[in-house]
Design a protein around this motif. Structure first.
Motif, short mmCIF file in Angstrom:
data_model
loop_
_atom_site.label_atom_id
_atom_site.label_comp_id
_atom_site.label_asym_id
_atom_site.label_seq_id
_atom_site.Cartn_x
_atom_site.Cartn_y
_atom_site.Cartn_z
N VAL A 1 -4.71 -9.44 -1.92
CA VAL A 1 -5.59 -8.65 -1.05
C VAL A 1 -4.76 -7.63 -0.28
CG1 VAL A 1 -7.26 -8.72 0.83
CG2 VAL A 1 -7.20 -10.57 -0.86
N ARG A 2 -3.60 -8.06 0.21
CA ARG A 2 -2.74 -7.15 0.97
C ARG A 2 -2.34 -5.94 0.11
NH1 ARG A 2 0.04 -11.98 2.62
NH2 ARG A 2 1.86 -11.31 1.41
N ASP A 3 -2.09 -6.17 -1.17
CA ASP A 3 -1.70 -5.08 -2.07
C ASP A 3 -2.80 -4.03 -2.16
OD1 ASP A 3 0.75 -6.20 -2.57
OD2 ASP A 3 0.17 -7.12 -4.48
N MET B 1 -2.33 -0.09 -0.91
CA MET B 1 -2.53 1.02 -1.84
C MET B 1 -3.77 1.85 -1.50
SD MET B 1 0.14 0.74 -3.54
CE MET B 1 -0.19 2.13 -4.61
N GLY B 2 -4.49 1.47 -0.45
CA GLY B 2 -5.64 2.25 -0.01
C GLY B 2 -6.92 1.97 -0.77
N ARG B 3 -6.91 0.95 -1.63
CA ARG B 3 -8.13 0.63 -2.38
C ARG B 3 -9.15 -0.09 -1.52
NH1 ARG B 3 -4.00 -0.17 -6.47
NH2 ARG B 3 -3.73 -2.34 -5.80
N LEU B 4 -8.69 -0.77 -0.48
CA LEU B 4 -9.56 -1.43 0.49
C LEU B 4 -9.16 -0.99 1.89
CD1 LEU B 4 -9.68 -5.10 -0.91
CD2 LEU B 4 -11.45 -3.34 -1.12
N SER B 5 -10.15 -0.87 2.77
CA SER B 5 -9.89 -0.46 4.15
C SER B 5 -9.59 -1.67 5.02
CB SER B 5 -11.10 0.28 4.70
OG SER B 5 -12.19 -0.63 4.87
N PRO C 1 8.77 0.52 10.69
CA PRO C 1 7.46 -0.10 10.41
C PRO C 1 6.79 0.44 9.16
CG PRO C 1 7.65 0.53 12.73
CD PRO C 1 8.81 1.14 12.02
N ARG C 2 6.99 1.72 8.88
CA ARG C 2 6.35 2.32 7.71
C ARG C 2 7.17 2.05 6.47
NH1 ARG C 2 5.16 8.69 6.48
NH2 ARG C 2 3.61 8.37 4.86
N ARG C 3 6.56 1.42 5.47
CA ARG C 3 7.26 1.04 4.24
C ARG C 3 6.93 1.94 3.06
NH1 ARG C 3 11.36 -1.97 6.05
NH2 ARG C 3 10.65 -3.63 7.44
N HIS C 4 5.77 2.61 3.11
CA HIS C 4 5.30 3.36 1.95
C HIS C 4 5.17 4.84 2.31
CE1 HIS C 4 4.37 -0.37 -0.24
NE2 HIS C 4 4.05 -0.82 0.94
N PHE C 5 5.82 5.69 1.53
CA PHE C 5 5.79 7.13 1.72
C PHE C 5 5.22 7.77 0.46
CE2 PHE C 5 8.99 5.53 4.56
CZ PHE C 5 8.93 6.35 5.69
N ALA C 6 4.12 8.50 0.63
CA ALA C 6 3.50 9.16 -0.52
C ALA C 6 4.39 10.30 -0.99
CB ALA C 6 2.12 9.69 -0.13
N LEU D 1 -12.96 -11.94 -4.41
CA LEU D 1 -13.91 -11.03 -3.79
C LEU D 1 -13.30 -9.64 -3.62
CD1 LEU D 1 -16.63 -10.51 -2.61
CD2 LEU D 1 -15.92 -11.62 -0.49
N ALA D 2 -12.00 -9.58 -3.34
CA ALA D 2 -11.32 -8.28 -3.22
C ALA D 2 -11.36 -7.53 -4.55
CB ALA D 2 -9.88 -8.48 -2.76
N GLU D 3 -11.10 -8.25 -5.65
CA GLU D 3 -11.16 -7.62 -6.97
C GLU D 3 -12.55 -7.09 -7.26
OE1 GLU D 3 -8.74 -6.99 -8.97
OE2 GLU D 3 -7.14 -8.07 -7.92
#
Length: 286
Positions: A175-177, A181-185, A45-50, A201-203
């Motif tokens: 919006v999903r991006d 990336m943590g820019r929106l909750s 399920p997890r796709r992104h690893f910092a 509106l997301a931008e």
């Protein structure tokens, strides 16, 4: 395993105990396995690893070793090899240290149970971003036929939480991006679901650092929400809508600004006489 015994708060160790009946031959306890025989799960399920987190964990492994075995199952594709169910972050970090073996617990899990455990383990440790969590729930419903009630029971969340998270998968890719990336909750994302133009509106929310409440206000305005069919409404720009939110925060009352090219009306709605008295004191203060 009884459905009622599942839950998020018990910890991964409890899940492993419950999976004891599924243990692979020789898989009751931890054992060392050559790291080249261990592969990531393509359905993780997890796709992104910092990368910074992986490096920090690698440094810990260099100093202390791998303190907790990872959970694997026999690879469905390659005999004699293993697929990670839980612990991919440790596996990635261990590779950076040059370790040749890893401690593992081997369990003979089917696809459904393996995915379920992987999802629960990630949510427990808050490793999933909101979109990854949402797509995890989506996989349980679409791939394995879970109802939303069953998903909620399995992951230890409320049904309304599961339903709200699933709605996030309907957002546009842009919006999903921002969410990934943590820019929106997740709160921002839910507010954007009702917006007429969620990407624009997301931008704006990212550029101005808008709060969830401010985004909700903009989504309710003509710029964010679909227009009602009953009668025309004057468009309200984003600056005006954001100013309304700021005034509402200060006054604790509903504010409506109607601007007509630099002139207009400011309406403040009070709910009690005490609110009216407080407003009068503010306006007449010298």
């Amino acid at each position: 395993m009884a459905e009622g015994r599942r839950g998020l708060g018990r910890g991964l160790s409890a899940l492993l105990d419950e999976a004891g009946d599924d243990a692979a031959p020789g898989g009751e306890g931890a054992r060392e396995v050559p790291i080249e025989l261990i592969h990531r799960n393509p359905d993780q399920p997890r796709r992104h690893f910092a990368e910074a987190e992986i490096e920090e964990l690698a440094e810990s492994i260099r100093n202390n070793g791998v303190l907790q075995p990872i959970l694997v199952r026999p690879s469905p594709q390659k005999g004699g090899e293993y697929e990670i169910v839980a612990g991919e972050r440790r596996w990635r970090a261990a590779q950076k240290t040059g370790l040749t073996t890893l401690p593992v617990l081997v369990r003979a899990l089917n696809d459904e149970r393996a995915y379920e455990i992987a999802l629960i383990e990630n949510i427990q440790r808050e490793d999933l971003n909101p979109l990854e969590e949402a797509h995890g729930y989506l996989s349980l419903t679409h791939r394995f036929g879970y109802t939303q009630d069953k998903v909620a029971t399995v992951v230890g969340k409320s049904r309304s939480h599961v339903a709200n998270m699933l709605r996030l998968t309907q957002l546009p890719e842009g919006v999903r991006d921002h969410v990934i990336m943590g820019r929106l909750s997740a709160g921002h994302a839910r507010a954007l679901l009702t917006a007429k133009d969620p990407e624009r509106l997301a931008e704006l929310a990212v550029a101005r650092g808008l709060s969830v409440r401010e985004v909700e206000a903009l989504a309710r305005s003509d710029e964010g929400a679909p227009k009602k069919a009953s009668g025309p409404r004057r468009s309200k720009d984003t600056d005006t809508a954001a100013l309304e939110v700021d005034l509402e925060d200060v006054l604790g009352m509903k504010v409506d600004i109607v601007d007509r090219g630099g002139a207009g009306e400011l309406k403040i709605r009070y709910a009690t006489l005490e609110q009216l008295d407080d407003l009068c004191r503010r306006l007449t203060r010298t």
